[in-house]
Structure formats: C-alpha cells, structure tokens
Design a protein around this motif. Structure first.
Motif, PDB file in Angstrom:
ATOM      1  N   TRP A   1       0.771  -1.209  -0.048  1.00 44.44           N
ATOM      2  CA  TRP A   1       0.062   0.063  -0.095  1.00 44.44           C
ATOM      3  C   TRP A   1       0.685   1.328   0.009  1.00 44.44           C
ATOM      4  CZ3 TRP A   1      -4.768  -0.278  -1.499  1.00 44.44           C
ATOM      5  CH2 TRP A   1      -5.599  -1.463  -1.500  1.00 44.44           C
TER       6      TRP A   1
ATOM      7  N   LEU B   1       2.005   2.071  -3.500  1.00 44.68           N
ATOM      8  CA  LEU B   1       0.852   2.452  -4.277  1.00 44.68           C
ATOM      9  C   LEU B   1       0.590   3.818  -4.178  1.00 44.68           C
ATOM     10  CD1 LEU B   1      -1.480   1.662  -6.153  1.00 44.68           C
ATOM     11  CD2 LEU B   1      -2.849   1.055  -4.450  1.00 44.68           C
TER      12      LEU B   1
ATOM     13  N   THR C   1      -2.900 -11.276  -7.320  1.00 47.78           N
ATOM     14  CA  THR C   1      -2.607 -10.217  -6.513  1.00 47.78           C
ATOM     15  C   THR C   1      -1.697  -9.287  -7.279  1.00 47.78           C
ATOM     16  OG1 THR C   1      -3.406 -11.399  -4.532  1.00 47.78           O
ATOM     17  CG2 THR C   1      -2.136  -9.069  -4.443  1.00 47.78           C
TER      18      THR C   1
ATOM     19  N   ALA D   1      -3.258  -7.770 -10.026  1.00 50.97           N
ATOM     20  CA  ALA D   1      -4.168  -6.679  -9.788  1.00 50.97           C
ATOM     21  C   ALA D   1      -3.499  -5.519  -9.502  1.00 50.97           C
ATOM     22  CB  ALA D   1      -5.167  -7.155  -8.657  1.00 50.97           C
ATOM     23  N   TYR D   2      -2.178  -5.518  -8.871  1.00 51.98           N
ATOM     24  CA  TYR D   2      -1.548  -4.524  -8.323  1.00 51.98           C
ATOM     25  C   TYR D   2      -0.841  -3.657  -9.595  1.00 51.98           C
ATOM     26  CZ  TYR D   2       2.458  -2.221  -6.087  1.00 51.98           C
ATOM     27  OH  TYR D   2       3.461  -1.173  -5.589  1.00 51.98           O
TER      28      TYR D   2
ATOM     29  N   LEU E   1      -3.658  -1.897 -11.365  1.00 51.60           N
ATOM     30  CA  LEU E   1      -4.377  -0.688 -10.111  1.00 51.60           C
ATOM     31  C   LEU E   1      -3.321   0.336 -10.313  1.00 51.60           C
ATOM     32  CD1 LEU E   1      -6.224  -0.099  -8.054  1.00 51.60           C
ATOM     33  CD2 LEU E   1      -5.039  -1.227  -6.197  1.00 51.60           C
ATOM     34  N   THR E   2      -2.237   0.157  -9.876  1.00 52.26           N
ATOM     35  CA  THR E   2      -1.119   0.956 -10.020  1.00 52.26           C
ATOM     36  C   THR E   2      -1.087   1.909 -11.261  1.00 52.26           C
ATOM     37  OG1 THR E   2       0.210  -0.166  -8.354  1.00 52.26           O
ATOM     38  CG2 THR E   2       1.222   1.653  -9.693  1.00 52.26           C
TER      39      THR E   2
ATOM     40  N   VAL F   1      -4.505   3.882 -11.198  1.00 52.64           N
ATOM     41  CA  VAL F   1      -4.609   4.875 -10.133  1.00 52.64           C
ATOM     42  C   VAL F   1      -3.605   6.272 -10.640  1.00 52.64           C
ATOM     43  CG1 VAL F   1      -3.737   5.459  -7.672  1.00 52.64           C
ATOM     44  CG2 VAL F   1      -5.238   3.653  -8.433  1.00 52.64           C
TER      45      VAL F   1
END
Length: 162
Positions: free
Chosen positions: A67, A70, A130, A133-134, A137-138, A141
């Motif tokens: 986290w 990110l 995961t 997804a990371y 997601l990064t 975002v």
C-alpha cells in the motif's frame, strides 16, 4: 529536412540548430546541459529521501500488500498533474524548475522500480492474481491521479481568474 546527427552520441538525434562538427557549438551544447543535469540530480536525491521517509513512516511488512508504494506513486502522480498545470498555465517558471521538480523530485519520489519489485515479490509468493491486480491498479491509479489533479487544478485556476 533531416535531423542533425552526432557521431559522438551514438547517432542519436540532436538539436537541429547546433552543428556538432563546430567545436564551439558542441561545447555550448554541453555547457547548457550541465545545470539541467545538476538540478535533476539534486531533485532526485530530495525525492528519493522523501520516498524513503514515507517507507519508514508507513512500512509494508514483506507478506502484506504494498500500500505504501501504491500511495506514494499516486500522490507523486497527482502532484505532477498540479505542477504541470501551474508551470504551463499560471506561472512562467525558470527553465530549471521543471527538470528539478518534475523530473528530479517527483521522479525520485515516485517509485516504479519498487512497484516492479513488489509485483515480482507477489508473484514469487504465489500471489500472481494479486500481483496482476496491483500492476493494473497502480497504472490506473497513476493515470487517474495525474488526470484528476490536472483537471481540478485547471478548474481552480479558472475560478480564481474570474
């Protein structure tokens, strides 16, 4: 019209207004880059120290989702969105401000190399979904942060100018 090429720079394109066959112009090109390189280096050190501080303030255990990385990347991308609007629409910045802050500080603060390492760590732990997804997601975002921050900043600037 073909771009000027430099035999000294592995045949990379250079400024077409400079003839690198003329020693004085070649020297001028080098001298103009020295301050830029210096401010990028100093800014990068400042940004990397800030990122390191964030990792100390909010450490991520080896088995946890990254986290902190990110968040650092999202914040850095949002700041670049604000910064680019400010220096292009509001403030006539000195020529070294953009390389110092945009490339140096924010380039040193955001950490896409750690992001890649985090993905590798997740995959190596058997958490490929995961990790994927990371990865996605990064990217989402980061792009959303730049876009949202630049749109919001531009609206604030327009509102203040009324």
């Amino acid at each position: 019209m073909a771009k000027a090429r430099s035999p000294m720079l592995n045949d990379e394109p250079v400024d077409p207004d400079i003839d690198l066959h003329i020693p004085a112009q070649r020297q001028e090109a080098r001298q103009n880059q020295r301050p830029v390189i210096a401010v990028v280096a100093v800014g990068g050190a400042v940004g990397a120290c800030a990122r390191y501080g964030a990792s100390l303030a909010w450490p991520t255990p080896p088995s946890a989702f990254p986290w902190t990385t990110l968040t650092v990347n999202a914040v850095g991308c949002a700041v670049i969105g604000v910064f680019m609007v400010v220096i292009t629409d509001v403030w006539a910045a000195h020529r070294l401000v953009r390389p110092f802050f945009g490339t140096g500080v924010l380039g040193g603060f955001t950490t896409f190399s750690t992001y890649a390492t985090d993905i590798r760590r997740l995959v190596d732990r058997g958490e490929a979904r995961t990790g994927l997804a990371y990865l996605v997601l990064t990217l989402v975002v980061a792009i959303a942060a730049v876009w949202a921050a630049s749109v919001l900043t531009r609206r604030i600037v327009q509102w203040r100018q009324r």
